[in-house]
Design an enzyme around this catalytic site. Structure first.
Site, PDB file in Angstrom:
ATOM      1  N   ASP A  72       2.554   3.117 -12.006  1.00  0.00           N
ATOM      2  CA  ASP A  72       2.246   2.168 -13.315  1.00  0.00           C
ATOM      3  C   ASP A  72       1.452   2.459 -14.044  1.00  0.00           C
ATOM      4  O   ASP A  72       0.869   1.490 -14.671  1.00  0.00           O
ATOM      5  CB  ASP A  72       1.355   0.709 -11.836  1.00  0.00           C
ATOM      6  CG  ASP A  72       1.986   0.372 -10.760  1.00  0.00           C
ATOM      7  OD1 ASP A  72       3.166  -0.226 -11.198  1.00  0.00           O
ATOM      8  OD2 ASP A  72       1.745  -0.218  -9.677  1.00  0.00           O
ATOM      9  N   ILE A 151      -1.984  -0.265   8.074  1.00  0.00           N
ATOM     10  CA  ILE A 151      -3.368   0.135   8.083  1.00  0.00           C
ATOM     11  C   ILE A 151      -3.784   1.139   7.308  1.00  0.00           C
ATOM     12  O   ILE A 151      -5.067   1.467   7.162  1.00  0.00           O
ATOM     13  CB  ILE A 151      -2.222   1.182   9.296  1.00  0.00           C
ATOM     14  CG1 ILE A 151      -2.369   0.101  10.652  1.00  0.00           C
ATOM     15  CG2 ILE A 151      -3.603   2.049   9.804  1.00  0.00           C
ATOM     16  CD1 ILE A 151      -1.385   1.021  11.811  1.00  0.00           C
ATOM     17  N   CYS A 383      13.377  17.547 -22.219  1.00  0.00           N
ATOM     18  CA  CYS A 383      13.160  18.170 -21.249  1.00  0.00           C
ATOM     19  C   CYS A 383      14.286  19.124 -20.913  1.00  0.00           C
ATOM     20  O   CYS A 383      14.971  19.922 -20.784  1.00  0.00           O
ATOM     21  CB  CYS A 383      12.573  17.768 -19.842  1.00  0.00           C
ATOM     22  SG  CYS A 383      11.163  19.047 -19.458  1.00  0.00           S
ATOM     23  N   HIS A 520       7.980  15.628 -22.649  1.00  0.00           N
ATOM     24  CA  HIS A 520       8.088  14.140 -22.234  1.00  0.00           C
ATOM     25  C   HIS A 520       7.825  12.986 -23.334  1.00  0.00           C
ATOM     26  O   HIS A 520       7.057  12.417 -22.694  1.00  0.00           O
ATOM     27  CB  HIS A 520       8.045  13.826 -21.129  1.00  0.00           C
ATOM     28  CG  HIS A 520       8.984  13.994 -20.282  1.00  0.00           C
ATOM     29  ND1 HIS A 520       9.808  13.716 -19.412  1.00  0.00           N
ATOM     30  CD2 HIS A 520       8.419  15.388 -19.489  1.00  0.00           C
ATOM     31  CE1 HIS A 520      10.383  15.025 -18.210  1.00  0.00           C
ATOM     32  NE2 HIS A 520       9.746  16.203 -18.221  1.00  0.00           N
ATOM     33  N   GLU A 522       9.200   9.427 -23.666  1.00  0.00           N
ATOM     34  CA  GLU A 522       8.566   8.377 -23.268  1.00  0.00           C
ATOM     35  C   GLU A 522       7.543   8.025 -23.132  1.00  0.00           C
ATOM     36  O   GLU A 522       7.009   6.730 -22.357  1.00  0.00           O
ATOM     37  CB  GLU A 522      10.271   8.396 -22.217  1.00  0.00           C
ATOM     38  CG  GLU A 522       9.594   9.251 -21.079  1.00  0.00           C
ATOM     39  CD  GLU A 522      10.228  10.394 -20.974  1.00  0.00           C
ATOM     40  OE1 GLU A 522      10.278  11.138 -21.579  1.00  0.00           O
ATOM     41  OE2 GLU A 522      10.554  10.885 -19.885  1.00  0.00           O
TER      42      GLU A 522
END
Ligand code: GLN
Length: 548
Positions: A72, A151, A383, A520, A522
């Site tokens: 996220d 929980i 990578c 990376h 991206e």
């Protein structure tokens, strides 16, 4: 404290898009000239998602400061166009870790250490840390992972319950995202799951201020009134979050609903007008491409698209920058061999081999790369993808039989990719955060490092600047013992660490576009500012597609 806090909880079920909703709300508030940050609180016990299998948890997103975080955070960066850091993701594991460390040090002076107040205080201090310093944002959005009723999420919910009275009503807002299913047979939206989920929230002392309803189609007014009545919220505080084709439409849909307007009013935020032109243009461009390209992603996690989240997004950004639609063809590398490679990649305008760990599927990736190299298909290796490209070239173009990475064959005579331990001595920046070298992940090179670009190369053509910074997450490196030989055979090392000791980018001139990078890219691509390498890769794929 100038920062106002928005807490986003989820109900009914997971995967409703809390991350996207938080990021979209953040983006909308930004268009009102407010500064925004977002934090994700994850209830699992892992200290960070770095050790989690991408099959289970999706991509591990890496920040500039080398934190391995929830995917996220990728949405947050892409929607806010701002870098996140380790502060933007906290897990139960990390919270317990620091509380236990304090207890061992004797910081609690003999007190019995408990969930309330010690764990909840630790959570609160991590939330409040976002509001510290001169650059404290106007708004901090806190997304609580999981679903109300779990929980393991209770300490986080208890902490945000307390924060409301600590900070005052005008400074906090609770948004609850639920599912409002549409039952075709009954011909109507159903609100019962939402009512139950809010009841659950109320039982732990949290009254939502706004209900955001994920739904297939916009919820009619009388249904909104019903939800408002049963959930004790204002009649104009129930919003639809409808399914969209393009995730970058979400901010626009929220705006149409008046969602950010309501948030601004409830938090008494200075209400500047929203400036949505850039978002509108981007969404319009995506919807009206001038052509399309097919890109094959050759990897191991192809059944779970979440594992390549940022990659997927970066390719879409690259497509938008070239005004073409990018059709992705996910290819399981374990199924690729020399007998079927032509059939599998027929009609592909570009081949991309992403990052990964472990030997499984590597030979298939190497076969795919050979195909791309020999058939002039644009190739992008990231990578592990770059490492495989080096192995392929060493074996098939430089005559180094059995060339391999030390990760896959410790006894290879030609370890063109190897475990470079030396850099620990001078690159301790990110290693410090782990206590022992035996710790899994403690040996990884993580986070942002500078990279020097060689002029006159494809890399230089893309970046148009001599020095860039890119994010890493790997253990193995290109082995400099093979630099001269591979250069003689035609490989160009177009990106290196500033001291020249590490190869960061390799490419093959004479090929339409063949480039591998050890980092990376991206992670740094943005919808309205596509990463240069993705933009150029798609441009090359488009050229090939046009030729037919
Ligand atoms: N497994 C390789 C390494 O550790 C590549 C890692 C990656 O692709 N992220 O170096």
């Amino acid at each position: 404290m100038k920062t106002k806090f928005i807490f986003v909880t989820g109900g009914v079920l997971s995967s409703l898009g809390k991350g996207l909703a938080s990021a979209s709300l953040g983006a909308l508030l930004q268009t009102r000239s407010l500064s925004v940050t977002i934090q994700k609180l994850d209830p699992y016990i892992n200290v960070d998602p770095g050790t989690m299998n991408p099959f289970q948890h999706g991509e591990v997103f890496v920040t500039d400061d080398g934190a391995e975080t929830d995917l996220d955070l990728g949405h947050y960066e892409r929607y806010l166009n701002a870098p996140m850091s380790h502060k933007n993701n906290t897990t139960s594991g990390a919270v317990y870790n620091s509380v236990i460390a304090k207890e061992r040090r004797g910081d609690y002076l003999g007190a019995t250490v408990q969930v309330i107040p010690h764990i909840t205080d630790e959570i609160k201090s991590r939330v409040l840390s976002l509001a510290e310093g001169e650059n404290a944002p106007d708004v901090a959005i806190i997304e609580i992972g999981g679903t109300v009723g779990d929980i393991e999420g209770l300490p986080f919910l208890e902490a945000i319950r307390q924060l409301r009275s600590d900070l005052g009503r005008d400074n906090c807002l609770n948004i609850h995202l639920t599912l409002v299913p549409y039952l075709r047979t009954a011909g109507e939206h159903k609100t019962k799951p939402t009512q139950h989920s809010v009841k659950e929230l109320l039982s732990i002392g949290i009254q939502p201020d706004i209900i955001l309803c994920r739904c297939e189609q916009s919820i009619p007014q009388e249904m909104r009134r019903k939800i408002a009545l049963f959930c004790n919220v204002d009649q104009d505080a129930v919003f639809s979050s409808v399914d969209v084709n393009n995730i970058y439409e979400v901010p626009l849909k929220f705006y149409e609903e008046g969602f950010d307007q309501k948030v601004a009013i409830m938090l008494r935020l200075p209400a500047h007008n929203s400036r949505l032109e850039a978002w509108e243009k981007f969404v319009r461009d995506c919807a009206n491409p001038r052509g399309s390209v097919t890109v094959a992603i050759v990897g191991k996690y192809v059944d779970l698209k979440e594992a390549y989240k940022s990659l997927h997004e970066a390719l879409q950004h690259g497509g938008a920058a070239n005004r073409v639609a990018v059709d992705l063809r996910y290819v399981n590398s374990e199924t690729v061999d020399s007998t079927n490679v032509d059939t599998i990649f027929a009609g592909c305008d570009g081949i991309l081999v992403p990052g990964g760990f472990g030997y499984r599927g590597v030979e298939g990736k190497i076969t795919a790369i050979r195909y791309a190299r020999e058939n002039s298909v644009p190739f992008f290796g990231i990578c592990l993808g770059m490492q495989c490209a080096v192995i392929e070239f060493a074996r098939n173009a430089a005559g180094l039989d059995g060339a391999n990475s030390e990760e896959f064959d410790q006894f290879s005579a030609h370890k063109v990719i190897y475990l470079m331990t030396e850099w620990f001595d001078f690159r301790t920046k990110h290693v410090e955060k782990r206590d022992a070298a035996s710790d899994k992940g403690g040996t990884m090179r993580l986070g942002a490092y500078p990279c020097k670009i060689l002029s006159g190369t494809r890399a230089a053509e893309a970046y148009v600047k001599p020095l860039v910074e890119e994010r890493h997450r790997h253990r193995y490196e290109f082995n400099n013992d093979f630099r001269e030989l591979l250069a003689q055979k035609g490989m160009v090392f177009s990106g290196t660490s500033p001291d020249d000791s590490l190869v960061e980018i390799m490419e093959l001139p004479g090929h339409p576009w063949f480039l591998g990078c050890q980092f990376h890219p991206e992670f740094k691509s943005r919808p309205m500012d596509a990463h240069p390498l993705f933009r150029e890769f798609i441009r090359a794929a488009d050229k090939r597609a046009k030729k037919g």
